[in-house]
Design a protein around this motif. Structure first.
Motif, PDB file in Angstrom:
ATOM      1  N   ASP A 350      40.826  -8.105 -13.544  1.00 29.31           N
ATOM      2  CA  ASP A 350      39.669  -7.747 -14.178  1.00 29.31           C
ATOM      3  C   ASP A 350      38.398  -8.587 -14.039  1.00 29.31           C
ATOM      4  O   ASP A 350      37.801  -9.081 -14.926  1.00 29.31           O
ATOM      5  N   ARG A 351      38.394  -8.878 -12.837  1.00 29.55           N
ATOM      6  CA  ARG A 351      37.229  -9.887 -12.093  1.00 29.55           C
ATOM      7  C   ARG A 351      36.221  -9.005 -11.458  1.00 29.55           C
ATOM      8  O   ARG A 351      35.476  -9.652 -10.815  1.00 29.55           O
ATOM      9  N   LEU A 352      36.446  -7.924 -11.354  1.00 31.14           N
ATOM     10  CA  LEU A 352      35.302  -7.017 -10.409  1.00 31.14           C
ATOM     11  C   LEU A 352      33.983  -6.888 -11.449  1.00 31.14           C
ATOM     12  O   LEU A 352      34.144  -6.565 -12.669  1.00 31.14           O
ATOM     13  N   LEU A 353      32.966  -7.202 -10.678  1.00 26.54           N
ATOM     14  CA  LEU A 353      31.659  -7.419 -11.527  1.00 26.54           C
ATOM     15  C   LEU A 353      30.733  -6.186 -11.371  1.00 26.54           C
ATOM     16  O   LEU A 353      29.733  -5.830 -12.256  1.00 26.54           O
ATOM     17  N   THR A 354      30.958  -5.497 -10.338  1.00 24.33           N
ATOM     18  CA  THR A 354      29.874  -4.289  -9.929  1.00 24.33           C
ATOM     19  C   THR A 354      30.684  -3.045  -9.162  1.00 24.33           C
ATOM     20  O   THR A 354      31.381  -3.607  -8.435  1.00 24.33           O
ATOM     21  N   ARG A 355      30.307  -2.061  -9.425  1.00 22.90           N
ATOM     22  CA  ARG A 355      30.502  -1.000  -8.205  1.00 22.90           C
ATOM     23  C   ARG A 355      29.171  -0.409  -7.449  1.00 22.90           C
ATOM     24  O   ARG A 355      29.083   0.580  -6.951  1.00 22.90           O
ATOM     25  N   ASN A 358      25.745  -1.022  -2.582  1.00 20.63           N
ATOM     26  CA  ASN A 358      24.953  -1.764  -1.809  1.00 20.63           C
ATOM     27  C   ASN A 358      25.169  -3.247  -1.928  1.00 20.63           C
ATOM     28  O   ASN A 358      24.687  -4.010  -0.802  1.00 20.63           O
ATOM     29  N   LYS A 359      25.818  -3.979  -2.843  1.00 17.11           N
ATOM     30  CA  LYS A 359      25.949  -5.347  -2.876  1.00 17.11           C
ATOM     31  C   LYS A 359      27.493  -5.455  -2.225  1.00 17.11           C
ATOM     32  O   LYS A 359      27.436  -6.935  -2.026  1.00 17.11           O
ATOM     33  N   TYR A 360      28.149  -4.651  -1.707  1.00 13.31           N
ATOM     34  CA  TYR A 360      29.404  -5.092  -1.241  1.00 13.31           C
ATOM     35  C   TYR A 360      28.978  -5.325   0.424  1.00 13.31           C
ATOM     36  O   TYR A 360      29.649  -5.107   1.361  1.00 13.31           O
ATOM     37  N   TYR A 367      32.429 -10.124  -7.562  1.00  5.48           N
ATOM     38  CA  TYR A 367      33.639 -10.392  -8.408  1.00  5.48           C
ATOM     39  C   TYR A 367      33.546 -11.770  -9.021  1.00  5.48           C
ATOM     40  O   TYR A 367      32.583 -12.586  -8.369  1.00  5.48           O
ATOM     41  N   GLU A 368      34.210 -11.988  -9.982  1.00  2.00           N
ATOM     42  CA  GLU A 368      34.147 -13.441 -10.468  1.00  2.00           C
ATOM     43  C   GLU A 368      34.932 -14.394  -9.790  1.00  2.00           C
ATOM     44  O   GLU A 368      36.128 -14.442  -9.908  1.00  2.00           O
ATOM     45  N   PRO A 374      29.065 -16.625 -10.067  1.00  2.00           N
ATOM     46  CA  PRO A 374      28.738 -15.845  -8.822  1.00  2.00           C
ATOM     47  C   PRO A 374      27.368 -16.184  -8.087  1.00  2.00           C
ATOM     48  O   PRO A 374      27.340 -16.041  -7.032  1.00  2.00           O
ATOM     49  N   GLU A 375      26.586 -16.664  -8.875  1.00  2.00           N
ATOM     50  CA  GLU A 375      25.372 -17.250  -8.466  1.00  2.00           C
ATOM     51  C   GLU A 375      25.626 -18.384  -7.684  1.00  2.00           C
ATOM     52  O   GLU A 375      24.685 -18.601  -6.672  1.00  2.00           O
ATOM     53  N   GLU A 376      26.320 -19.153  -8.034  1.00  2.00           N
ATOM     54  CA  GLU A 376      26.537 -20.629  -6.811  1.00  2.00           C
ATOM     55  C   GLU A 376      27.332 -20.046  -5.845  1.00  2.00           C
ATOM     56  O   GLU A 376      26.943 -20.796  -4.734  1.00  2.00           O
ATOM     57  N   LEU A 377      28.106 -18.848  -5.683  1.00  4.45           N
ATOM     58  CA  LEU A 377      28.716 -18.621  -4.583  1.00  4.45           C
ATOM     59  C   LEU A 377      27.528 -18.004  -3.683  1.00  4.45           C
ATOM     60  O   LEU A 377      27.474 -18.141  -2.419  1.00  4.45           O
ATOM     61  N   GLU A 378      26.735 -17.250  -4.284  1.00  5.92           N
ATOM     62  CA  GLU A 378      25.763 -16.611  -3.249  1.00  5.92           C
ATOM     63  C   GLU A 378      24.834 -17.691  -2.823  1.00  5.92           C
ATOM     64  O   GLU A 378      24.589 -17.689  -1.528  1.00  5.92           O
TER      65      GLU A 378
END
Length: 522
Positions: A350-355, A358-360, A367-368, A374-378
Motif C-alpha cells: 500500500d505504498r503506491l501514491l498515484t496512477r 504521466n508521472k511514471y 510511491y512512498e 517523496p519530495e526529498e527523493l525528487e
C-alpha cells in the motif's frame, strides 16, 4: 485494407529521453515488419514529433505505448473511437493491465505481436475482431522480418537505425519490464542481422538487445560478422563485459561507439536485493576505466529510491560517480511499472501514491519511499543531475545534500553554488582529455556551408558541381537519395539510381564546363 500504427508519446521528460536514444521503437516497427504485403501501412512515431492524423483513411488503428505514455495513448484511442474507428491497444502497458486498457478500445493486443498478428488482421477483415489477443509462447526469432525503411526512414531518426538482435534478458531485476513481457532470452540468426544492416541504408546501428553478451559464443560470432560492414554501433550490456578482454576487443573492433549500462547504485546491499548481485561496487571503477580507455562512450544511469537508500545516497552517489570516472550519466527515480515484481510489492504494501501515468517518467516519486519523503527523493535526484553536470565541467560542488532536516530550494542551491561559503568537496575533473568530442561537430555541414558561400561570393560554379558529386557519393554510401523526399535503394531502386545519377551527372557537367571554359580563356 489500411492500418495505422501509432507510437504514443506524452510530453514528459521520458519522451525527451527516448528521443535522445535514437533509433526507431521496436513496437510499431515489429508490427509493420510482420504485416502482410497486401495491407497498406501508415506509421506515426510521436517520440520524434510526428503528428497523429485523426482523419486518416486507415480502417484499423493500433496505438502502442508504455506506462509513461499511457494517458496519451488512451487519449488517442478515445478520440479515434469518437470518429467511429476500430482501435487496438498494444505495448508494455496494455499487456500489463489489459483490463484497464480494454475500456478505451475494441481490442487489447497482449505480449509479442508476431504470434497472433496475422490472425488479428484476418479476423478484423472478416468482421470477427476479438476483445483480446495474447502471445502464449516466445516468438521464434528466425521468423522476424526486417524493419521497413520506406515509411519512416533512418533520416527520421537522425541517421540511426535499429536492428533486432535479441529479446528477453538473462537477469531478473525486480523493477524491469523486460522479463515480464518477453519471458525468455532469445537471439536472432546472425546472417539475418547482417543482411538487414546491409540493406537498411544506415551506418549507425542500434543493435537492439537487452544484454548483447548474455550468450558469449553467440556474441563472439556476431561481432566477427559485423567487422566487414564498417559500421558504428550502439548497444546495451552489463558492465561486467570489462572482465572479458577478448569479447570487449571484438566489440570495439566491430564498431562499438556507445554502450548503455546500468551502474544502478553504489549500495551493494540494494544491488543484491534487486537481482544484480553480479555487479560488485568495488570493481566498477576498473570496469569504467577499461571501457572508456578504448574510446567507447558509456551512458550510465543511477537509480534512486531503493528501500536500502538513506538520505545521504545522493551525495554518496555523486562522490562515487566522480571517483569511477564516468563521463555521462543521469539520475533515474525507481518507478514501479505495472507487470513488474517491484510494482506488485509496492501495491501489496500500500505504498503506491498515484496512477497519474504521466508521472511514471522516472523523474517523479510515485510511491512512498521507506527512508525519505517523496519530495526529498525528487529533489535529491534533481540535485544529483545538477551537481554531476558541474562535475563534468570540472567545477567544485557543494557538499550539502538535500536531506529532511536541511533541504534547500534547488533554485537557491544553483544560484548560491558559485558563492557558497560552506565547505566544498573537491571532485576530480572527469572530462575527456580531448575536450569536446569531435563526433559532436558537424564538419561536413560546416564544409558544405563554406563551399556554398564561397561559390556565391566568388561566382565559382565549380564548387556547386563538387557538392553535387559529393551528395551522389554520400547517397551511394548511405543507401538513401533525397529529392524533396527520401528514396530508399532497397525499397525503390530505380528511382533511387535515377536520383543519384541526376546529382552525379549534374555535378560532372558543371565541373567539366567550368574546366573547359578556363582552358579556353586562360
Amino acid at each position: 485494407m489500411k492500418i495505422c500504427l501509432i507510437k504514443a508519446s506524452a510530453d514528459t521528460q521520458f519522451k525527451e529521453y527516448k528521443a535522445s536514444m535514437g533509433g526507431p521503437p521496436q513496437n510499431i516497427f515489429a508490427a509493420a515488419a510482420a504485416t502482410p504485403k497486401n495491407i497498406d501501412i501508415e506509421m506515426v512515431d510521436e517520440t520524434i514529433g510526428k503528428k497523429v492524423n485523426f482523419k486518416t483513411k486507415a480502417d484499423l488503428i493500433f496505438v502502442f505505448f508504455s506506462t509513461p505514455d499511457a494517458l496519451r495513448g488512451y487519449s488517442i484511442a478515445k478520440r479515434f473511437k469518437e470518429y467511429g474507428k476500430k482501435v487496438v491497444l498494444a505495448g508494455l502497458h496494455p499487456s500489463a493491465l489489459p483490463d484497464e486498457a480494454k475500456s478505451y478500445c475494441d481490442c487489447v493486443a497482449i505480449g509479442e505481436i508476431e504470434n497472433y498478428w496475422e490472425d488479428l488482421l484476418s479476423d478484423f477483415e472478416k468482421g470477427q475482431l476479438k476483445e483480446n489477443y495474447a502471445s502464449t509462447r516466445p516468438v521464434d526469432m528466425v521468423t522476424l522480418n526486417p524493419y521497413p525503411t520506406n515509411i519512416l526512414s533512418p533520416r527520421d531518426y537522425g541517421g540511426v537505425w535499429s536492428v533486432v538482435v535479441g529479446r528477453g534478458c538473462d537477469n531478473a531485476c525486480t523493477y524491469c519490464v523486460v522479463n515480464p513481457f518477453f519471458k525468455k532470452l532469445r537471439f536472432r540468426p546472425i546472417d539475418q542481422i547482417v543482411e538487414e544492416i546491409k540493406n537498411c541504408g544506415s551506418k549507425i546501428i542500434e543493435l537492439h538487445a537487452d544484454n548483447l553478451i548474455a550468450d558469449r559464443e553467440y556474441a563472439i560470432k556476431l561481432f566477427k560478422a559485423l567487422m566487414p560492414l564498417k559500421i558504428r554501433w550502439i548497444g546495451e550490456c552489463t558492465i561486467t563485459v570489462a572482465e572479458d578482454d577478448e569479447l570487449l576487443k571484438l566489440m570495439v573492433d566491430s564498431g562499438l561507439s556507445d554502450l548503455l549500462v546500468g551502474l544502478e547504485t553504489p549500495d551493494q546491499e540494494a544491488l543484491d536485493n534487486i537481482g544484480k548481485s553480479f555487479i560488485k561496487v568495488d570493481k566498477l571503477k576498473g570496469y569504467v576505466e577499461k571501457i572508456q580507455g578504448l574510446g567507447v562512450d558509456i551512458d550510465a544511469s543511477f537509480l534512486f529510491g531503493f528501500d536500502e537508500h538513506g538520505r545521504d545516497i545522493f551525495d554518496k552517489t555523486l562522490r562515487f560517480a566522480a571517483d569511477v570516472g564516468i563521463k555521462n550519466c543521469h539520475s533515474v527515480i525507481l518507478t514501479p511499472f505495472p507487470g513488474t515484481p517491484f510494482y506488485n510489492k509496492i501495491v501489496m504494501e500500500d505504498r503506491l501514491l498515484t496512477r497519474d501515468y504521466n508521472k511514471y517518467d522516472c523523474t517523479h516519486a510515485v510511491y512512498e519511499p521507506k527512508t525519505m519523503t517523496p519530495e526529498e527523493l525528487e529533489k535529491g535526484a534533481y540535485w544529483f543531475d545538477i551537481q554531476f553536470d558541474r562535475v563534468r565541467k570540472g567545477k567544485k560542488v557543494s557538499s550539502t545534500s538535500p536531506t529532511s532536516d536541511k533541504i534547500m530550494n534547488l533554485d537557491d542551491e544553483l544560484n548560491n553554488s558559485e558563492k557558497s561559503t560552506n565547505k566544498e568537496l573537491e571532485i576530480p575533473d572527469i572530462r575527456s582529455s580531448k575536450g569536446v568530442s569531435s563526433r559532436n561537430i558537424k564538419w561536413r555541414a560546416i564544409i558544405g556551408i563554406i563551399l556554398v558561400m564561397a561559390g556565391i561570393i566568388f561566382n565559382w560554379s565549380i564548387l556547386f558541381g563538387v557538392l553535387y558529386i559529393t551528395w551522389a557519393i554520400m547517397d551511394i554510401q548511405s543507401g538513401y537519395a533525397f529529392i524533396l523526399e527520401d528514396v530508399s535503394r532497397a525499397e525503390n531502386p530505380i528511382l533511387y539510381w535515377i536520383t543519384v545519377m541526376i546529382w552525379l551527372l549534374s555535378g560532372l557537367y558543371v565541373v567539366s564546363e567550368e574546366l573547359i571554359i578556363k582552358l579556353i580563356y586562360y
